[in-house]
Write a protein that holds these residues in place. Structure first.
Motif, PDB file in Angstrom:
ATOM      1  N   THR A 244       0.826  -1.208   0.000  1.00  0.00           N
ATOM      2  CA  THR A 244       0.000   0.000   0.000  1.00  0.00           C
ATOM      3  C   THR A 244       0.859   1.256   0.000  1.00  0.00           C
ATOM      4  N   ASP A 245       1.858   1.296   0.878  1.00  0.00           N
ATOM      5  CA  ASP A 245       2.687   2.502   1.016  1.00  0.00           C
ATOM      6  C   ASP A 245       3.431   2.816  -0.274  1.00  0.00           C
ATOM      7  N   VAL A 246       4.034   1.801  -0.879  1.00  0.00           N
ATOM      8  CA  VAL A 246       4.793   2.013  -2.117  1.00  0.00           C
ATOM      9  C   VAL A 246       3.848   2.424  -3.246  1.00  0.00           C
ATOM     10  N   ALA A 247       2.722   1.719  -3.378  1.00  0.00           N
ATOM     11  CA  ALA A 247       1.749   2.045  -4.437  1.00  0.00           C
ATOM     12  C   ALA A 247       1.237   3.474  -4.275  1.00  0.00           C
ATOM     13  N   ASN A 248       0.934   3.858  -3.039  1.00  0.00           N
ATOM     14  CA  ASN A 248       0.434   5.217  -2.802  1.00  0.00           C
ATOM     15  C   ASN A 248       1.467   6.273  -3.177  1.00  0.00           C
ATOM     16  N   GLU A 249       2.726   6.053  -2.807  1.00  0.00           N
ATOM     17  CA  GLU A 249       3.767   7.033  -3.118  1.00  0.00           C
ATOM     18  C   GLU A 249       3.958   7.171  -4.629  1.00  0.00           C
TER      19      GLU A 249
END
Length: 294
Positions: A244-249
């Motif tokens: 989630t964190d990588v995709a969001n960034e």
């Protein structure tokens, strides 16, 4: 077509939730949710358990139209009920969220560096049933692994050929030519894909509108021209295996691209959580994906 839903999907703030894991990916989705294979003895029991999971997500207060524009459903989810209503009706009437249906039958074997869709032999019947169930749009997935011009052209040709049949049935197709995030030359694949998509979009008439679902591109704002194309309702991004964190960034770097995440939406949810724990985790995921999308 529901014009109110069309306007919300095209102009609203938010993202598309992907709740469409099908037969092959369901055991993995359940395992990630804390339901192991010894919890069911056959396919019917497995699909009941995954419907229970989706019902818990959809009925959660965190799953709302303030943040979510649409939700993509698996065919069995469309045919099942939530609180006495067919799932699509519950989404539209109780939640104000546009329902989409995954219609592809999975991927063919790799050829020319891509995997086309398997033939959708019951397309006409599926689209008829989708209309009866008040579905707004559809989704279908192919995969690109290598920068092979013939392969990528075949993927986009097939997607738009089926897409036009979906449009003729009064639905909005989400065309999804996923570029594998592990491709050794992802950037070159995406450049070829953009060219092919643009060609096909330019050939649509004013009555033909599509959505696109793409892997978050290596080159920032690569798809901006497609986002702004008059025949494109919305361009959404899959998480493709990113957390989630990588995709969001990565998503935040691309103007106008919004999320259509599956695993990234549900990765911190568990069957053993209390309702408060479950709703809090879902709310955190929904809000983070929403912020990245706007």
């Amino acid at each position: 077509m529901n014009e109110k839903q069309f306007d919300k999907v095209k102009n609203g703030k938010g993202f598309i939730a992907a709740l469409d894991q099908s037969g092959g990916s369901t055991p993995k989705a359940l395992a990630a949710y804390g339901v192991n294979e010894d919890a069911y003895t056959n396919e019917d029991e497995m699909f009941t358990l995954v419907h229970d999971m989706r019902t818990r997500i959809i009925t959660s207060p965190a799953f709302n139209s303030d943040h979510i524009l649409g939700a993509i459903l698996f065919e069995q989810t469309m045919d099942r009920e939530i609180e006495g209503m067919y799932t699509a009706d519950y989404l539209a009437e109780k939640k104000g969220i546009a329902p989409f249906l995954k219609i592809d039958k999975g991927l063919a074997d790799e050829e020319n560096g891509v995997q086309l869709m398997k033939p959708i032999t019951d397309l006409e019947d599926t689209l008829k049933r989708a209309n009866e169930r008040h579905i707004f749009g559809t989704k279908m997935r192919s995969v690109i692994k290598e920068p092979n011009e013939a392969g990528i052209k075949a993927v986009v040709d097939q997607q738009f050929e089926v897409g036009k049949q979906i449009i003729a049935a009064g639905l909005v197709p989400i065309i999804e030519p996923e570029v594998d995030i592990n491709s050794v030359d992802k950037k070159a694949c995406e450049a070829m894909l953009k060219t092919e998509l643009h060609k096909h979009l330019d050939q649509l008439d004013e009555s033909q509108n599509v959505m696109l679902k793409v892997t978050i591109p290596t080159e920032t704002n690569l798809y901006k021209e497609l986002i702004d194309h008059p025949r494109v309702v919305r361009v959404v991004a899959l998480s493709g295996g990113y957390s989630t964190d990588v995709a969001n960034e990565k998503l935040k770097e691309n103007d106008g691209l919004i999320a259509s995440f599956s695993r990234a939406l549900s990765q911190d949810l568990n069957a053993n959580q209390s309702d408060d724990e479950f709703n809090n985790e879902l709310e955190k995921a929904v809000k983070s994906i929403y912020e990245a999308s706007i």
